[in-house]
Design an enzyme around this catalytic site. Structure first.
Site, PDB file in Angstrom:
ATOM      1  N   MET A  95       0.746  -1.555  -0.145  1.00 46.48           N
ATOM      2  CA  MET A  95       0.007   0.513   0.047  1.00 46.48           C
ATOM      3  C   MET A  95       0.929   1.227  -0.427  1.00 46.48           C
ATOM      4  O   MET A  95       0.798   1.688  -0.834  1.00 46.48           O
ATOM      5  CB  MET A  95      -0.878   0.318   1.364  1.00 46.48           C
ATOM      6  CG  MET A  95      -1.285  -1.073   1.942  1.00 46.48           C
ATOM      7  SD  MET A  95      -2.563  -0.867   2.936  1.00 46.48           S
ATOM      8  CE  MET A  95      -2.065  -2.149   4.190  1.00 46.48           C
TER       9      MET A  95
ATOM     10  N   ILE B 118       8.044  -2.644   2.188  1.00 49.48           N
ATOM     11  CA  ILE B 118       6.957  -4.268   1.445  1.00 49.48           C
ATOM     12  C   ILE B 118       7.566  -4.655   2.917  1.00 49.48           C
ATOM     13  O   ILE B 118       8.913  -5.138   2.247  1.00 49.48           O
ATOM     14  CB  ILE B 118       6.472  -3.998   0.540  1.00 49.48           C
ATOM     15  CG1 ILE B 118       6.088  -2.671  -0.316  1.00 49.48           C
ATOM     16  CG2 ILE B 118       5.743  -5.410   0.621  1.00 49.48           C
ATOM     17  CD1 ILE B 118       4.670  -1.750   0.771  1.00 49.48           C
TER      18      ILE B 118
ATOM     19  N   GLN C 285      16.150  -0.010  30.564  1.00 51.42           N
ATOM     20  CA  GLN C 285      17.024   0.927  32.106  1.00 51.42           C
ATOM     21  C   GLN C 285      17.047   0.446  33.337  1.00 51.42           C
ATOM     22  O   GLN C 285      18.213   0.256  33.515  1.00 51.42           O
ATOM     23  CB  GLN C 285      15.400   2.222  32.173  1.00 51.42           C
ATOM     24  CG  GLN C 285      15.973   2.801  32.836  1.00 51.42           C
ATOM     25  CD  GLN C 285      17.148   4.386  33.413  1.00 51.42           C
ATOM     26  OE1 GLN C 285      16.971   4.387  31.721  1.00 51.42           O
ATOM     27  NE2 GLN C 285      17.590   4.869  34.217  1.00 51.42           N
ATOM     28  N   LEU C 286      16.177  -0.994  33.675  1.00 55.09           N
ATOM     29  CA  LEU C 286      16.175  -1.535  34.537  1.00 55.09           C
ATOM     30  C   LEU C 286      17.766  -2.538  34.319  1.00 55.09           C
ATOM     31  O   LEU C 286      17.916  -3.318  34.916  1.00 55.09           O
ATOM     32  CB  LEU C 286      15.126  -2.285  35.238  1.00 55.09           C
ATOM     33  CG  LEU C 286      14.150  -2.188  35.963  1.00 55.09           C
ATOM     34  CD1 LEU C 286      12.510  -2.804  35.942  1.00 55.09           C
ATOM     35  CD2 LEU C 286      14.385  -1.138  36.889  1.00 55.09           C
TER      36      LEU C 286
ATOM     37  N   GLU D  38      -5.932  -6.844  10.551  1.00 56.37           N
ATOM     38  CA  GLU D  38      -3.950  -6.924  10.449  1.00 56.37           C
ATOM     39  C   GLU D  38      -3.887  -5.398  11.967  1.00 56.37           C
ATOM     40  O   GLU D  38      -2.638  -6.153  12.553  1.00 56.37           O
ATOM     41  CB  GLU D  38      -3.436  -5.818   9.223  1.00 56.37           C
ATOM     42  CG  GLU D  38      -2.251  -4.640   9.352  1.00 56.37           C
ATOM     43  CD  GLU D  38      -1.824  -4.518   8.439  1.00 56.37           C
ATOM     44  OE1 GLU D  38      -2.473  -4.502   7.186  1.00 56.37           O
ATOM     45  OE2 GLU D  38      -0.677  -3.994   8.647  1.00 56.37           O
TER      46      GLU D  38
ATOM     47  N   GLY E 229      20.127  -1.533  33.164  1.00 53.64           N
ATOM     48  CA  GLY E 229      21.605  -0.790  33.435  1.00 53.64           C
ATOM     49  C   GLY E 229      22.599  -0.549  31.309  1.00 53.64           C
ATOM     50  O   GLY E 229      21.362  -1.318  30.288  1.00 53.64           O
ATOM     51  N   GLY E 230      23.600  -0.415  31.734  1.00 57.50           N
ATOM     52  CA  GLY E 230      24.637  -1.073  30.662  1.00 57.50           C
ATOM     53  C   GLY E 230      23.940  -1.629  30.124  1.00 57.50           C
ATOM     54  O   GLY E 230      24.835  -1.802  28.421  1.00 57.50           O
TER      55      GLY E 230
HETATM   56  C1  LIG Z   1       9.696  -2.047   8.816  1.00 57.25           C
HETATM   57  C2  LIG Z   1       8.096  -1.554   8.395  1.00 57.25           C
HETATM   58  C3  LIG Z   1       7.024  -2.691   7.946  1.00 57.25           C
HETATM   59  C4  LIG Z   1       6.382  -1.844   6.815  1.00 57.25           C
HETATM   60  N1  LIG Z   1       5.916  -2.806   6.149  1.00 57.25           N
HETATM   61  C5  LIG Z   1       4.496  -1.780   5.008  1.00 57.25           C
HETATM   62  C6  LIG Z   1       4.112  -3.580   4.176  1.00 57.25           C
HETATM   63  O1  LIG Z   1       3.512  -4.320   4.685  1.00 57.25           O
HETATM   64  N2  LIG Z   1       2.913  -3.140   3.477  1.00 57.25           N
HETATM   65  C7  LIG Z   1       2.388  -1.337   3.659  1.00 57.25           C
HETATM   66  O2  LIG Z   1       1.767  -1.036   2.790  1.00 57.25           O
HETATM   67  N3  LIG Z   1       3.324  -0.949   4.336  1.00 57.25           N
HETATM   68  C8  LIG Z   1       4.269  -1.144   5.573  1.00 57.25           C
HETATM   69  N4  LIG Z   1       5.106  -0.656   6.041  1.00 57.25           N
HETATM   70  C9  LIG Z   1       4.969   0.932   5.275  1.00 57.25           C
HETATM   71  C10 LIG Z   1       3.529   1.597   6.909  1.00 57.25           C
HETATM   72  O3  LIG Z   1       2.538   1.579   7.220  1.00 57.25           O
HETATM   73  C11 LIG Z   1       3.809   3.492   6.979  1.00 57.25           C
HETATM   74  O4  LIG Z   1       5.251   3.460   6.998  1.00 57.25           O
HETATM   75  C12 LIG Z   1       2.699   4.538   8.016  1.00 57.25           C
HETATM   76  O5  LIG Z   1       2.299   3.209   7.767  1.00 57.25           O
HETATM   77  C13 LIG Z   1       2.757   5.367   7.945  1.00 57.25           C
HETATM   78  O6  LIG Z   1       3.147   5.664   6.709  1.00 57.25           O
HETATM   79  P1  LIG Z   1       4.060   7.069   6.487  1.00 57.25           P
HETATM   80  O7  LIG Z   1       5.141   6.468   6.585  1.00 57.25           O
HETATM   81  O8  LIG Z   1       3.915   7.574   5.038  1.00 57.25           O
HETATM   82  O9  LIG Z   1       4.190   8.371   7.209  1.00 57.25           O
HETATM   83  P2  LIG Z   1       3.124   9.316   7.494  1.00 57.25           P
HETATM   84  O10 LIG Z   1       1.867   9.186   6.736  1.00 57.25           O
HETATM   85  O11 LIG Z   1       4.245  10.466   6.367  1.00 57.25           O
HETATM   86  O12 LIG Z   1       3.200  10.084   8.785  1.00 57.25           O
HETATM   87  C14 LIG Z   1       3.980  10.831   9.262  1.00 57.25           C
HETATM   88  C15 LIG Z   1       3.673  11.506  10.599  1.00 57.25           C
HETATM   89  O13 LIG Z   1       2.618  12.420  10.348  1.00 57.25           O
HETATM   90  C16 LIG Z   1       1.166  11.393  10.997  1.00 57.25           C
HETATM   91  N5  LIG Z   1       0.203  12.576  10.405  1.00 57.25           N
HETATM   92  C17 LIG Z   1       0.576  11.250   9.361  1.00 57.25           C
HETATM   93  N6  LIG Z   1      -1.120  12.214   9.010  1.00 57.25           N
HETATM   94  C18 LIG Z   1      -2.053  12.134  10.268  1.00 57.25           C
HETATM   95  C19 LIG Z   1      -3.576  12.812  10.254  1.00 57.25           C
HETATM   96  N7  LIG Z   1      -4.207  12.804   9.799  1.00 57.25           N
HETATM   97  N8  LIG Z   1      -3.113  13.396  11.627  1.00 57.25           N
HETATM   98  C20 LIG Z   1      -2.027  13.460  12.659  1.00 57.25           C
HETATM   99  N9  LIG Z   1      -0.807  12.876  12.142  1.00 57.25           N
HETATM  100  C21 LIG Z   1      -1.069  12.509  11.079  1.00 57.25           C
HETATM  101  C22 LIG Z   1       1.965  10.153  10.907  1.00 57.25           C
HETATM  102  O14 LIG Z   1       1.163   9.806  12.652  1.00 57.25           O
HETATM  103  C23 LIG Z   1       3.327  10.192  11.706  1.00 57.25           C
HETATM  104  O15 LIG Z   1       4.119  10.622  12.897  1.00 57.25           O
HETATM  105  C24 LIG Z   1       5.833  -0.787   6.537  1.00 57.25           C
HETATM  106  C25 LIG Z   1       6.858   0.178   7.358  1.00 57.25           C
HETATM  107  C26 LIG Z   1       7.868  -1.025   8.025  1.00 57.25           C
HETATM  108  C27 LIG Z   1       8.773   0.399   8.751  1.00 57.25           C
END
Ligand SMILES: Cc1cc2nc3c(=O)[nH]c(=O)nc-3n(C[C@H](O)[C@H](O)[C@H](O)COP(=O)(O)OP(=O)(O)OC[C@H]3O[C@@H](n4cnc5c(N)ncnc54)[C@H](O)[C@@H]3O)c2cc1C
Length: 408
Positions: free
Chosen positions: A154, A186, A365-366, A271, A368-369
């Site tokens: 996505m 992904i 934290q518990l 999910e 320590g290092g």
């Molecule tokens: C290890 C890992 C595995 C993943 N696996 C998948 C996967 O299998 N498939 C997939 O499709 N994606 C995957 N993701 C993606 C993940 O779902 C997204 O990173 C996540 O949904 C956040 O999107 P973004 O990184 O674009 O952050 P952004 O959408 O850019 O958000 C950045 C910040 O803005 C805040 N924000 C955004 N909109 C709002 C709002 N309306 N109100 C308040 N705050 C807001 C967010 O909360 C966040 O703090 C993965 C990510 C990681 C790191």
């Protein structure tokens, strides 16, 4: 490891240690039957046999090897909900998914098994619910044996939380869709054989223009980028995917054109529940090993756990984990009954993952290092936990979902 320091600190706990520490206060959990407990035993043995010995190898490689998928499939540990006629175990009961994440956490291999949970909890429902008969026959048997590993794409480089803002397009041309765009972060990105890709089949529309297409390994124009370098979850392959004029057969469209967003909305609660289940399990496993550590490590002539601050911290964590577990167990039953709402799943997701982060931080934290040293499990738990309030929908987005339902 320096042998003068507590032995529990540098490894995950054995069964007897976990039982001893946790049973001191844990409430009974009436949600499980004898079948679940038998499954738990079998799954635990599988992890001890097939995952635990290869933990470091896969951490270093940044990926788990495919053979463990086939072992999991042969043992009946993949795609629980898949009916027997398609080669699956045919058990629709999310309590098994809960047992899986609990056992992964307790064995210290949550990261190494994260691909399984994505496959079982997240990807499978899309095929089961929206797949045509032909698609089910084509993909479900391989998903059950572990020969077909799944992923769902996505997120894009330019958009994650705002799914409707995606720019990947799939434009119909006769009996194919021409797919263009890129995805990032992904899970199972390198290992996957079939990828459920969200794309705009009508780029003039927002939510209503989105569809889901299944892209298969080897399709021309489909390329994988690097296995991304993360701060934690090292054994989990997380990758970029690129689509350049990929001709995806129309027979790979999942559900009707334009229903992609609705399908996502329908499946995201499960999910999110799965991530919440794993978060409580991780908090509990990290708490357990920390409790043992605080009994063994001494300072000023006594165990560090006996200082009032440590006792209070441990008491607070034990209380919150119990509260979270009770809520999770209830959510799993609601999910089984088909009554788990998107809002309740969002509550579980944000609260349990934020709790996981707090617990793991306090546990480090518990220590320590020593908690800062990568040879200690608590250090991995700390690094692995940081993502859980972000993926599957951030804490802020979860609160938006809940807040909107409150009419504010
Ligand atoms: C290890 C890992 C595995 C993943 N696996 C998948 C996967 O299998 N498939 C997939 O499709 N994606 C995957 N993701 C993606 C993940 O779902 C997204 O990173 C996540 O949904 C956040 O999107 P973004 O990184 O674009 O952050 P952004 O959408 O850019 O958000 C950045 C910040 O803005 C805040 N924000 C955004 N909109 C709002 C709002 N309306 N109100 C308040 N705050 C807001 C967010 O909360 C966040 O703090 C993965 C990510 C990681 C790191």
């Amino acid at each position: 490891m320096n042998k003068s320091y507590p032995r529990t600190a540098a490894r995950w706990l054995s069964d007897s240690q976990v039982m001893f520490s946790w049973q001191n206060f844990a409430m009974t959990r009436p949600i499980f039957t004898e079948e679940h407990e038998m499954f738990r035993e079998a799954y635990r043995s599988f992890l001890e046999r097939s995952l635990v010995p290869r933990r470091e190898e896969w951490d270093a490689a940044g990926i788990v090897s495919r053979d463990v998928w086939e072992e999991a499939g042969a043992a009946g540990f993949l795609t629980f909900d898949t009916p027997e006629e398609y080669g699956g175990p045919g058990v629709e009961d999310f309590r098994y998914n809960l047992v899986v994440v609990e056992e992964l956490a307790r064995a210290g291999v949550s990261t190494h098994g994260a691909g399984f949970t994505l496959h079982n909890d997240v990807c499978l429902p899309y095929i089961l619910k929206a797949g045509s008969e032909e698609q089910k026959q084509r993909w479900l048997p391989g998903m059950a044996t572990g020969e077909l590993i799944t992923a769902i794409a996505m997120t894009e480089p330019g958009t994650g939380s705002d799914l409707a803002g995606m720019t990947t397009t799939a434009i119909k041309d006769g009996d194919v869709y021409i797919l263009n765009g890129s995805k990032t972060f992904i899970t199972n990105g390198i290992n996957s054989d079939i990828i459920i890709v969200a794309a705009k089949t009508d780029p003039t529309q927002k939510h209503a223009g989105m569809s889901l297409l299944v892209v298969e390994r080897g399709m021309e124009g489909f390329e994988r980028g690097r296995n991304l370098d993360k701060i934690g979850m090292h054994a989990q392959d997380t990758a970029e995917l690129f689509f350049n004029d990929v001709r995806v057969p129309a027979s790979n469209l999942l559900g009707a054109e334009g229903t992609g967003f609705l399908q996502l909305v329908g499946n995201l609660p499960q999910e999110r529940l799965g991530i919440a289940c794993a978060a409580i399990a991780a908090a509990k496993a990290t708490f357990d090993l920390t409790l043992e550590y605080t009994k063994e490590r001494t300072a000023f002539g006594k165990p560090i756990g006996s200082f009032q601050n440590s006792r209070f911290k441990l008491a607070e964590m034990a209380t919150e984990i119990e509260i979270g577990q009770t809520f999770i167990d209830r959510c799993v039953l609601e999910s089984n009954a088909g009554t788990l709402t998107a809002e309740t799943a969002s509550m579980a997701k944000w609260w349990c993952t934020e709790l996981q982060k707090r617990v793991v931080d306090a546990c480090l934290q518990l220590h320590g290092g020593y908690g800062y040293m990568l040879e200690y499990p608590v250090a991995h738990a700390y690094l692995d936990s940081r993502i859980t309030t972000i993926f599957g929908g951030t804490t802020e987005i979860m609160k938006e979902v809940i807040g909107r339902s409150l009419g504010v």
